[in-house]
Design a protein around this motif. Structure first.
Motif, PDB file in Angstrom:
ATOM      1  N   MET A  84       0.923  -1.150   0.038  1.00  8.77           N
ATOM      2  CA  MET A  84      -0.125   0.052   0.085  1.00  8.77           C
ATOM      3  C   MET A  84       1.048   1.185  -0.076  1.00  8.77           C
ATOM      4  N   LYS A  85       0.501   2.176  -0.654  1.00 12.76           N
ATOM      5  CA  LYS A  85       1.286   3.377  -0.904  1.00 12.76           C
ATOM      6  C   LYS A  85       0.406   4.541  -0.101  1.00 12.76           C
ATOM      7  N   GLU A  86       1.236   5.401   0.805  1.00 11.42           N
ATOM      8  CA  GLU A  86       0.422   6.279   1.656  1.00 11.42           C
ATOM      9  C   GLU A  86       0.399   7.530   0.530  1.00 11.42           C
ATOM     10  N   LEU A  87      -0.775   8.223   0.916  1.00  8.43           N
ATOM     11  CA  LEU A  87      -1.194   9.407  -0.054  1.00  8.43           C
ATOM     12  C   LEU A  87      -0.516  10.529   0.560  1.00  8.43           C
ATOM     13  N   ASN A  88       0.215  11.414  -0.275  1.00 12.71           N
ATOM     14  CA  ASN A  88       0.457  12.582   0.146  1.00 12.71           C
ATOM     15  C   ASN A  88      -0.452  13.841  -0.185  1.00 12.71           C
ATOM     16  N   LEU A  89      -0.946  14.263   1.142  1.00 14.49           N
ATOM     17  CA  LEU A  89      -2.209  15.143   1.035  1.00 14.49           C
ATOM     18  C   LEU A  89      -1.710  16.517   1.856  1.00 14.49           C
ATOM     19  N   PRO A  90      -2.018  17.614   1.459  1.00 12.64           N
ATOM     20  CA  PRO A  90      -1.559  18.963   2.255  1.00 12.64           C
ATOM     21  C   PRO A  90      -2.470  18.869   3.701  1.00 12.64           C
ATOM     22  N   HIS A  91      -3.495  18.031   4.040  1.00 14.37           N
ATOM     23  CA  HIS A  91      -4.522  18.194   4.868  1.00 14.37           C
ATOM     24  C   HIS A  91      -3.818  17.822   6.225  1.00 14.37           C
ATOM     25  N   GLN A  92      -4.304  18.116   7.350  1.00 12.41           N
ATOM     26  CA  GLN A  92      -3.599  17.735   8.436  1.00 12.41           C
ATOM     27  C   GLN A  92      -4.702  17.106   9.425  1.00 12.41           C
ATOM     28  N   GLU A  93      -4.404  16.579  10.412  1.00  7.16           N
ATOM     29  CA  GLU A  93      -5.313  15.944  11.664  1.00  7.16           C
ATOM     30  C   GLU A  93      -6.228  17.014  11.999  1.00  7.16           C
ATOM     31  N   PRO A  94      -7.332  16.951  12.401  1.00  7.89           N
ATOM     32  CA  PRO A  94      -8.062  15.775  12.344  1.00  7.89           C
ATOM     33  C   PRO A  94      -8.798  15.696  10.846  1.00  7.89           C
ATOM     34  N   LEU A  95      -8.515  16.189   9.966  1.00  8.37           N
ATOM     35  CA  LEU A  95      -9.370  16.400   8.518  1.00  8.37           C
ATOM     36  C   LEU A  95      -8.736  15.644   7.667  1.00  8.37           C
ATOM     37  N   LYS A  96      -7.338  14.878   7.992  1.00  7.42           N
ATOM     38  CA  LYS A  96      -7.019  13.941   7.002  1.00  7.42           C
ATOM     39  C   LYS A  96      -7.552  12.640   7.099  1.00  7.42           C
ATOM     40  N   PHE A  97      -8.363  12.015   5.983  1.00  9.04           N
ATOM     41  CA  PHE A  97      -9.002  10.886   6.222  1.00  9.04           C
ATOM     42  C   PHE A  97      -8.410   9.930   5.234  1.00  9.04           C
ATOM     43  N   ALA A  98      -8.101  10.230   4.026  1.00  9.84           N
ATOM     44  CA  ALA A  98      -7.227   9.055   3.331  1.00  9.84           C
ATOM     45  C   ALA A  98      -6.025   9.152   3.442  1.00  9.84           C
ATOM     46  N   ARG A  99      -5.609   7.753   3.707  1.00  4.57           N
ATOM     47  CA  ARG A  99      -4.349   7.233   4.037  1.00  4.57           C
ATOM     48  C   ARG A  99      -3.590   6.244   3.084  1.00  4.57           C
ATOM     49  N   TYR A 100      -4.207   5.235   2.559  1.00  8.95           N
ATOM     50  CA  TYR A 100      -3.082   4.451   1.728  1.00  8.95           C
ATOM     51  C   TYR A 100      -4.146   4.109   0.564  1.00  8.95           C
ATOM     52  N   ILE A 101      -3.253   4.111  -0.680  1.00 11.29           N
ATOM     53  CA  ILE A 101      -3.792   3.571  -2.003  1.00 11.29           C
ATOM     54  C   ILE A 101      -3.759   2.100  -1.844  1.00 11.29           C
ATOM     55  N   VAL A 102      -4.960   1.347  -1.928  1.00  9.03           N
ATOM     56  CA  VAL A 102      -4.847  -0.002  -1.846  1.00  9.03           C
ATOM     57  C   VAL A 102      -4.578  -0.773  -3.056  1.00  9.03           C
ATOM     58  N   SER A 103      -5.279  -0.017  -4.159  1.00 10.57           N
ATOM     59  CA  SER A 103      -4.862  -0.545  -5.713  1.00 10.57           C
ATOM     60  C   SER A 103      -5.458   0.701  -6.622  1.00 10.57           C
ATOM     61  N   LYS A 104      -4.857   0.572  -7.456  1.00 11.45           N
ATOM     62  CA  LYS A 104      -4.963   1.897  -8.419  1.00 11.45           C
ATOM     63  C   LYS A 104      -4.640   1.213  -9.991  1.00 11.45           C
ATOM     64  N   ASP A 105      -5.488   1.571 -11.032  1.00 16.48           N
ATOM     65  CA  ASP A 105      -5.288   1.524 -12.386  1.00 16.48           C
ATOM     66  C   ASP A 105      -5.822   3.008 -12.884  1.00 16.48           C
ATOM     67  N   ASP A 106      -5.779   2.970 -14.137  1.00 13.55           N
ATOM     68  CA  ASP A 106      -6.206   4.186 -15.147  1.00 13.55           C
ATOM     69  C   ASP A 106      -7.485   4.977 -14.770  1.00 13.55           C
ATOM     70  N   ILE A 107      -8.352   4.148 -14.441  1.00 13.46           N
ATOM     71  CA  ILE A 107      -9.698   4.629 -14.110  1.00 13.46           C
ATOM     72  C   ILE A 107     -10.466   4.460 -12.709  1.00 13.46           C
ATOM     73  N   LEU A 108      -9.818   3.499 -12.014  1.00 15.83           N
ATOM     74  CA  LEU A 108     -10.233   3.120 -10.551  1.00 15.83           C
ATOM     75  C   LEU A 108      -9.024   3.059  -9.645  1.00 15.83           C
ATOM     76  N   ALA A 109      -9.365   3.650  -8.482  1.00 19.70           N
ATOM     77  CA  ALA A 109      -8.551   3.724  -7.256  1.00 19.70           C
ATOM     78  C   ALA A 109      -9.438   3.241  -5.894  1.00 19.70           C
ATOM     79  N   VAL A 110      -8.752   2.389  -5.085  1.00 18.66           N
ATOM     80  CA  VAL A 110      -9.284   1.764  -3.945  1.00 18.66           C
ATOM     81  C   VAL A 110      -8.322   2.571  -2.878  1.00 18.66           C
ATOM     82  N   VAL A 111      -9.039   3.211  -1.849  1.00 17.07           N
ATOM     83  CA  VAL A 111      -8.260   4.075  -0.974  1.00 17.07           C
ATOM     84  C   VAL A 111      -8.592   3.637  -0.078  1.00 17.07           C
TER      85      VAL A 111
END
Length: 116
Positions: free
Chosen positions: A1-28
């Motif tokens: 799993m790849k960690e998402l790089n977001l500018p958000h800080q706690e407690p508003l950072k909800f998205a954590r890891y990319i589970v899977s991804k292709d050209d049109i579908l990502a599972v996070v």
């Protein structure tokens, strides 16, 4: 799993890891500090769209919501969000999303991100 790089800080950072991804579908994988509300689930879906980041460091803003539905009451602190890339028109990118607690659909809808 790849960690998402977001500018958000706690407690508003909800998205954590990319589970899977292709050209049109990502599972996070998303996590909350408390049982999420529908707006928190939508924000998590918008954050999850960062899985499609191509590395050019653009900033995205949630600008439109459509057909947002709460299908089942949230009861967990961790969910999988499927983000489906629909199409891009100039600086606007259209996505569909589905929030899941294991195999139970919790929420879905459409959102538009404006990139700057």
């Amino acid at each position: 799993m790849k960690e998402l790089n977001l500018p958000h800080q706690e407690p508003l950072k909800f998205a954590r890891y990319i589970v899977s991804k292709d050209d049109i579908l990502a599972v996070v994988k998303v996590q909350f500090n408390e049982i999420p509300t529908l707006p928190m689930l939508v924000e998590a879906a918008a954050q999850s769209s960062a899985a499609f980041d191509d590395g050019d460091e653009q900033v995205g803003f949630l600008v439109t919501l459509k057909n947002i539905k709460l299908l089942n009451k949230p009861i967990a602190l961790e969910y999988d969000i499927k983000v489906i890339f629909e199409y891009q028109l100039d600086s606007l990118t259209y996505f569909k999303f589905e929030v899941y607690d294991k195999d139970i659909a919790v929420s879905n809808g459409i959102f538009i991100i404006a990139l700057q």
